[in-house]
Design a protein around this motif. Structure first.
Motif, PDB file in Angstrom:
ATOM      1  N   LEU A  54       0.847  -1.208   0.000  1.00 30.30           N
ATOM      2  CA  LEU A  54       0.000   0.000   0.000  1.00 30.30           C
ATOM      3  C   LEU A  54       0.876   1.249   0.000  1.00 30.30           C
ATOM      4  O   LEU A  54       1.948   1.272   0.613  1.00 30.30           O
ATOM      5  CB  LEU A  54      -0.894   0.018   1.246  1.00 30.30           C
ATOM      6  CG  LEU A  54      -2.018  -1.007   1.313  1.00 30.30           C
ATOM      7  CD1 LEU A  54      -2.744  -0.902   2.647  1.00 30.30           C
ATOM      8  CD2 LEU A  54      -3.000  -0.800   0.169  1.00 30.30           C
ATOM      9  N   PRO A  55       0.426   2.292  -0.692  1.00 27.49           N
ATOM     10  CA  PRO A  55       1.217   3.532  -0.668  1.00 27.49           C
ATOM     11  C   PRO A  55       1.111   4.192   0.708  1.00 27.49           C
ATOM     12  O   PRO A  55       0.070   4.158   1.367  1.00 27.49           O
ATOM     13  CB  PRO A  55       0.548   4.398  -1.742  1.00 27.49           C
ATOM     14  CG  PRO A  55      -0.841   3.860  -1.872  1.00 27.49           C
ATOM     15  CD  PRO A  55      -0.757   2.400  -1.532  1.00 27.49           C
ATOM     16  N   ARG A  56       2.197   4.753   1.141  1.00 28.26           N
ATOM     17  CA  ARG A  56       2.210   5.432   2.446  1.00 28.26           C
ATOM     18  C   ARG A  56       1.638   6.830   2.272  1.00 28.26           C
ATOM     19  O   ARG A  56       2.033   7.546   1.362  1.00 28.26           O
ATOM     20  CB  ARG A  56       3.622   5.503   2.994  1.00 28.26           C
ATOM     21  CG  ARG A  56       4.156   4.140   3.335  1.00 28.26           C
ATOM     22  CD  ARG A  56       5.492   4.266   4.012  1.00 28.26           C
ATOM     23  NE  ARG A  56       5.969   2.931   4.315  1.00 28.26           N
ATOM     24  CZ  ARG A  56       6.409   2.584   5.502  1.00 28.26           C
ATOM     25  NH1 ARG A  56       6.474   3.462   6.466  1.00 28.26           N
ATOM     26  NH2 ARG A  56       6.819   1.367   5.720  1.00 28.26           N
ATOM     27  N   PRO A  57       0.738   7.219   3.150  1.00 26.61           N
ATOM     28  CA  PRO A  57       0.170   8.572   3.039  1.00 26.61           C
ATOM     29  C   PRO A  57       1.209   9.615   3.447  1.00 26.61           C
ATOM     30  O   PRO A  57       1.959   9.428   4.398  1.00 26.61           O
ATOM     31  CB  PRO A  57      -1.009   8.559   4.022  1.00 26.61           C
ATOM     32  CG  PRO A  57      -0.712   7.461   4.973  1.00 26.61           C
ATOM     33  CD  PRO A  57       0.130   6.458   4.237  1.00 26.61           C
ATOM     34  N   GLU A  58       1.239  10.684   2.698  1.00 27.07           N
ATOM     35  CA  GLU A  58       2.163  11.776   2.994  1.00 27.07           C
ATOM     36  C   GLU A  58       1.374  12.917   3.623  1.00 27.07           C
ATOM     37  O   GLU A  58       0.271  13.240   3.172  1.00 27.07           O
ATOM     38  CB  GLU A  58       2.841  12.267   1.711  1.00 27.07           C
ATOM     39  CG  GLU A  58       3.777  11.265   1.083  1.00 27.07           C
ATOM     40  CD  GLU A  58       5.006  11.001   1.959  1.00 27.07           C
ATOM     41  OE1 GLU A  58       5.493  11.944   2.601  1.00 27.07           O
ATOM     42  OE2 GLU A  58       5.465   9.842   1.980  1.00 27.07           O
ATOM     43  N   PRO A  59       1.916  13.537   4.662  1.00 26.22           N
ATOM     44  CA  PRO A  59       1.210  14.669   5.273  1.00 26.22           C
ATOM     45  C   PRO A  59       1.208  15.861   4.321  1.00 26.22           C
ATOM     46  O   PRO A  59       2.098  16.010   3.480  1.00 26.22           O
ATOM     47  CB  PRO A  59       2.018  14.971   6.533  1.00 26.22           C
ATOM     48  CG  PRO A  59       3.343  14.353   6.312  1.00 26.22           C
ATOM     49  CD  PRO A  59       3.147  13.217   5.352  1.00 26.22           C
ATOM     50  N   SER A  60       0.200  16.710   4.487  1.00 27.35           N
ATOM     51  CA  SER A  60       0.110  17.892   3.624  1.00 27.35           C
ATOM     52  C   SER A  60       1.252  18.855   3.955  1.00 27.35           C
ATOM     53  O   SER A  60       1.932  18.725   4.973  1.00 27.35           O
ATOM     54  CB  SER A  60      -1.234  18.590   3.833  1.00 27.35           C
ATOM     55  OG  SER A  60      -1.308  19.106   5.139  1.00 27.35           O
ATOM     56  N   GLU A  61       1.447  19.830   3.063  1.00 25.38           N
ATOM     57  CA  GLU A  61       2.537  20.787   3.247  1.00 25.38           C
ATOM     58  C   GLU A  61       2.354  21.635   4.498  1.00 25.38           C
ATOM     59  O   GLU A  61       3.322  22.032   5.140  1.00 25.38           O
ATOM     60  CB  GLU A  61       2.635  21.690   2.013  1.00 25.38           C
ATOM     61  CG  GLU A  61       3.061  20.947   0.775  1.00 25.38           C
ATOM     62  CD  GLU A  61       3.061  21.851  -0.446  1.00 25.38           C
ATOM     63  OE1 GLU A  61       2.898  23.080  -0.302  1.00 25.38           O
ATOM     64  OE2 GLU A  61       3.244  21.322  -1.551  1.00 25.38           O
ATOM     65  N   SER A  62       1.099  21.900   4.860  1.00 27.10           N
ATOM     66  CA  SER A  62       0.848  22.759   6.025  1.00 27.10           C
ATOM     67  C   SER A  62       0.742  21.960   7.329  1.00 27.10           C
ATOM     68  O   SER A  62       0.513  22.529   8.387  1.00 27.10           O
ATOM     69  CB  SER A  62      -0.431  23.554   5.807  1.00 27.10           C
ATOM     70  OG  SER A  62      -1.539  22.672   5.695  1.00 27.10           O
TER      71      SER A  62
END
Length: 173
Positions: A54-62
């Motif tokens: 599964l792809p790892r979720p990346e946090p948003s820029e903010s």
């Protein structure tokens, strides 16, 4: 050897190779003799492999900025003062303890002074004249009631009751 419940609690760490060396040896020995725990390890291993795809979720820029502001707000916000802390701060003031002690002493002495200063009031006992006056008033009310004929029209038998009460009240009966 450890029982299955204790072994199963650490199987996830065993699969991730995160157990201490001694506990890993004990777990490996237990798995050689326990089919139930071995099956659990196989299912956990399969689940771990599937999750790896599964792809790892990346946090948003903010995300980092918002998290930093939120944590700073919690850390820098003053802690509310409790009632106990307020009372403690009030109690340690230099003039409070003597004032409270004096007030309590005065409050304890007031009932003693009031009880001793107040003279005992004599108890008024009914006199013979008061009793005779009351009896005359009762007798007059009884006579008025007995002479009234309106109560009989409603089937009221209170006249009979009052007459019997009158006979009981008379000293000659």
């Amino acid at each position: 050897m450890l029982d299955c419940n204790k072994i199963q609690a650490g199987l996830s760490e065993y699969i991730d190779s995160a157990l201490p060396e001694e506990l890993e040896k004990v777990t490996r020995a237990h798995l050689r003799s326990c089919a139930v725990c071995t099956e659990i390890v196989e299912k956990l291993t399969q689940t771990s492999r599937l999750l790896a795809f599964l792809p790892r979720p990346e946090p948003s820029e903010s995300f980092e900025r918002k998290l930093t502001l939120r944590l700073a707000g919690q850390v820098l916000r003053p802690k509310p003062i409790t009632l106990g802390e307020k009372l403690s701060a009030w109690w340690i003031r230099p003039r409070v303890r003597p004032a409270v002690a004096s007030a309590l002493a005065v409050a304890a002495l007031i009932p003693l002074v009031v009880v001793r200063v107040r003279p005992a009031s004599p108890v008024a006992l009914p006199t013979h004249t008061q009793t005779a006056t009351e009896n005359r008033e009762v007798e007059q009310a009884l006579q008025e009631h007995l002479t009234a004929k309106t109560s009989e029209a409603f089937g009221d038998s209170s006249g009979l009751l009052l007459a019997s009460a009158r006979n009981e009240l008379e000293p000659g009966s």
